[in-house]
Design a protein around this motif. Structure first.
Motif, PDB file in Angstrom:
ATOM      1  N   ILE A  35      28.066  29.521  29.810  1.00  0.00           N
ATOM      2  CA  ILE A  35      29.308  30.180  30.234  1.00  0.00           C
ATOM      3  C   ILE A  35      29.119  31.689  30.243  1.00  0.00           C
ATOM      4  CG2 ILE A  35      31.738  30.578  29.643  1.00  0.00           C
ATOM      5  CD1 ILE A  35      31.717  27.697  28.417  1.00  0.00           C
ATOM      6  N   ILE A  36      28.525  32.220  29.197  1.00  0.00           N
ATOM      7  CA  ILE A  36      28.286  33.665  29.124  1.00  0.00           C
ATOM      8  C   ILE A  36      27.408  34.118  30.282  1.00  0.00           C
ATOM      9  CG2 ILE A  36      27.139  35.481  27.779  1.00  0.00           C
ATOM     10  CD1 ILE A  36      28.212  33.989  25.263  1.00  0.00           C
ATOM     11  N   ASN A  37      26.392  33.348  30.609  1.00  0.00           N
ATOM     12  CA  ASN A  37      25.530  33.707  31.745  1.00  0.00           C
ATOM     13  C   ASN A  37      26.326  33.775  33.041  1.00  0.00           C
ATOM     14  OD1 ASN A  37      23.131  34.022  30.320  1.00  0.00           O
ATOM     15  ND2 ASN A  37      22.621  31.856  30.471  1.00  0.00           N
ATOM     16  N   GLN A  38      27.276  32.881  33.218  1.00  0.00           N
ATOM     17  CA  GLN A  38      28.111  32.910  34.416  1.00  0.00           C
ATOM     18  C   GLN A  38      29.043  34.129  34.420  1.00  0.00           C
ATOM     19  OE1 GLN A  38      27.913  31.025  37.215  1.00  0.00           O
ATOM     20  NE2 GLN A  38      26.030  30.432  36.182  1.00  0.00           N
ATOM     21  N   VAL A  39      29.558  34.471  33.253  1.00  0.00           N
ATOM     22  CA  VAL A  39      30.409  35.668  33.145  1.00  0.00           C
ATOM     23  C   VAL A  39      29.597  36.914  33.502  1.00  0.00           C
ATOM     24  CG1 VAL A  39      31.716  37.144  31.547  1.00  0.00           C
ATOM     25  CG2 VAL A  39      32.007  34.647  31.481  1.00  0.00           C
ATOM     26  N   MET A  40      28.365  36.982  33.025  1.00  0.00           N
ATOM     27  CA  MET A  40      27.511  38.129  33.353  1.00  0.00           C
ATOM     28  C   MET A  40      27.219  38.181  34.854  1.00  0.00           C
ATOM     29  SD  MET A  40      24.930  38.567  30.081  1.00  0.00           S
ATOM     30  CE  MET A  40      24.131  36.996  30.306  1.00  0.00           C
ATOM     31  N   ALA A  41      27.045  37.038  35.481  1.00  0.00           N
ATOM     32  CA  ALA A  41      26.809  36.993  36.928  1.00  0.00           C
ATOM     33  C   ALA A  41      28.024  37.520  37.682  1.00  0.00           C
ATOM     34  CB  ALA A  41      26.477  35.566  37.370  1.00  0.00           C
ATOM     35  N   ILE A  42      29.212  37.183  37.204  1.00  0.00           N
ATOM     36  CA  ILE A  42      30.441  37.685  37.836  1.00  0.00           C
ATOM     37  C   ILE A  42      30.532  39.191  37.679  1.00  0.00           C
ATOM     38  CG2 ILE A  42      32.956  37.735  37.607  1.00  0.00           C
ATOM     39  CD1 ILE A  42      32.789  34.721  36.962  1.00  0.00           C
ATOM     40  N   ARG A  43      30.227  39.678  36.499  1.00  0.00           N
ATOM     41  CA  ARG A  43      30.274  41.123  36.265  1.00  0.00           C
ATOM     42  C   ARG A  43      29.316  41.853  37.210  1.00  0.00           C
ATOM     43  NH1 ARG A  43      29.041  41.845  30.648  1.00  0.00           N
ATOM     44  NH2 ARG A  43      31.089  40.970  30.277  1.00  0.00           N
ATOM     45  N   SER A  44      28.147  41.302  37.392  1.00  0.00           N
ATOM     46  CA  SER A  44      27.164  41.892  38.300  1.00  0.00           C
ATOM     47  C   SER A  44      27.669  41.874  39.743  1.00  0.00           C
ATOM     48  CB  SER A  44      25.840  41.136  38.189  1.00  0.00           C
ATOM     49  OG  SER A  44      24.916  41.632  39.122  1.00  0.00           O
ATOM     50  N   ALA A  45      28.252  40.760  40.145  1.00  0.00           N
ATOM     51  CA  ALA A  45      28.773  40.656  41.513  1.00  0.00           C
ATOM     52  C   ALA A  45      29.908  41.657  41.740  1.00  0.00           C
ATOM     53  CB  ALA A  45      29.259  39.233  41.780  1.00  0.00           C
ATOM     54  N   LEU A  46      30.768  41.837  40.753  1.00  0.00           N
ATOM     55  CA  LEU A  46      31.851  42.812  40.887  1.00  0.00           C
ATOM     56  C   LEU A  46      31.307  44.236  40.955  1.00  0.00           C
ATOM     57  CD1 LEU A  46      34.587  41.333  38.527  1.00  0.00           C
ATOM     58  CD2 LEU A  46      34.650  41.479  41.026  1.00  0.00           C
ATOM     59  N   SER A  47      30.239  44.503  40.233  1.00  0.00           N
ATOM     60  CA  SER A  47      29.606  45.827  40.317  1.00  0.00           C
ATOM     61  C   SER A  47      29.102  46.091  41.731  1.00  0.00           C
ATOM     62  CB  SER A  47      28.448  45.937  39.330  1.00  0.00           C
ATOM     63  OG  SER A  47      28.926  45.942  38.018  1.00  0.00           O
ATOM     64  N   GLN A  48      28.567  45.062  42.363  1.00  0.00           N
ATOM     65  CA  GLN A  48      28.097  45.218  43.744  1.00  0.00           C
ATOM     66  C   GLN A  48      29.265  45.483  44.692  1.00  0.00           C
ATOM     67  OE1 GLN A  48      24.863  45.476  44.683  1.00  0.00           O
ATOM     68  NE2 GLN A  48      24.579  45.487  42.475  1.00  0.00           N
ATOM     69  N   VAL A  49      30.406  44.863  44.439  1.00  0.00           N
ATOM     70  CA  VAL A  49      31.601  45.131  45.248  1.00  0.00           C
ATOM     71  C   VAL A  49      32.031  46.585  45.047  1.00  0.00           C
ATOM     72  CG1 VAL A  49      34.051  44.575  45.586  1.00  0.00           C
ATOM     73  CG2 VAL A  49      32.377  42.735  45.274  1.00  0.00           C
ATOM     74  N   GLU A  50      32.009  47.057  43.812  1.00  0.00           N
ATOM     75  CA  GLU A  50      32.335  48.461  43.535  1.00  0.00           C
ATOM     76  C   GLU A  50      31.442  49.393  44.333  1.00  0.00           C
ATOM     77  OE1 GLU A  50      31.766  48.871  39.341  1.00  0.00           O
ATOM     78  OE2 GLU A  50      33.864  48.494  38.895  1.00  0.00           O
TER      79      GLU A  50
END
Length: 90
Positions: A35-50
């Motif tokens: 689950i934590i790995n998936q949360v980190m993947a989301i954080r990374s994807a949102l950074s790319q959107v930023e």
């Protein structure tokens, strides 16, 4: 601009799916680290959107302010960038 907008929308759609997936993982009592790995993947994807949105802002809004020869508008756009970078660095 259109390419960045489309890329940002695609990434956000992917993030939306990932968030729903995490909800299912929690409901299914999946392994915490997964689950934590998936949360980190989301954080990374949102950074790319930023980054995409920031690039668009620089290429359009900031460039327009520079071209305007309006010192107040130039300062305002520059200050916006500074504030964004301050938030990113926190």
């Amino acid at each position: 601009m259109r390419d960045r907008k489309q890329a940002a929308l695609q990434r956000l759609a992917r993030v939306e799916g990932q968030v729903r997936g995490i909800g299912r993982m929690i409901e299914e009592d999946r392994y915490c680290i997964d689950i934590i790995n998936q949360v980190m993947a989301i954080r990374s994807a949102l950074s790319q959107v930023e980054i995409l949105i920031l690039q668009d802002h620089a290429d359009n809004c900031v460039e327009d302010a520079i071209s305007s020869s309006d010192p107040e508008e130039q300062r305002r756009k520059f200050q916006e960038l500074i504030e964004v970078f301050e938030k990113i660095c926190r």
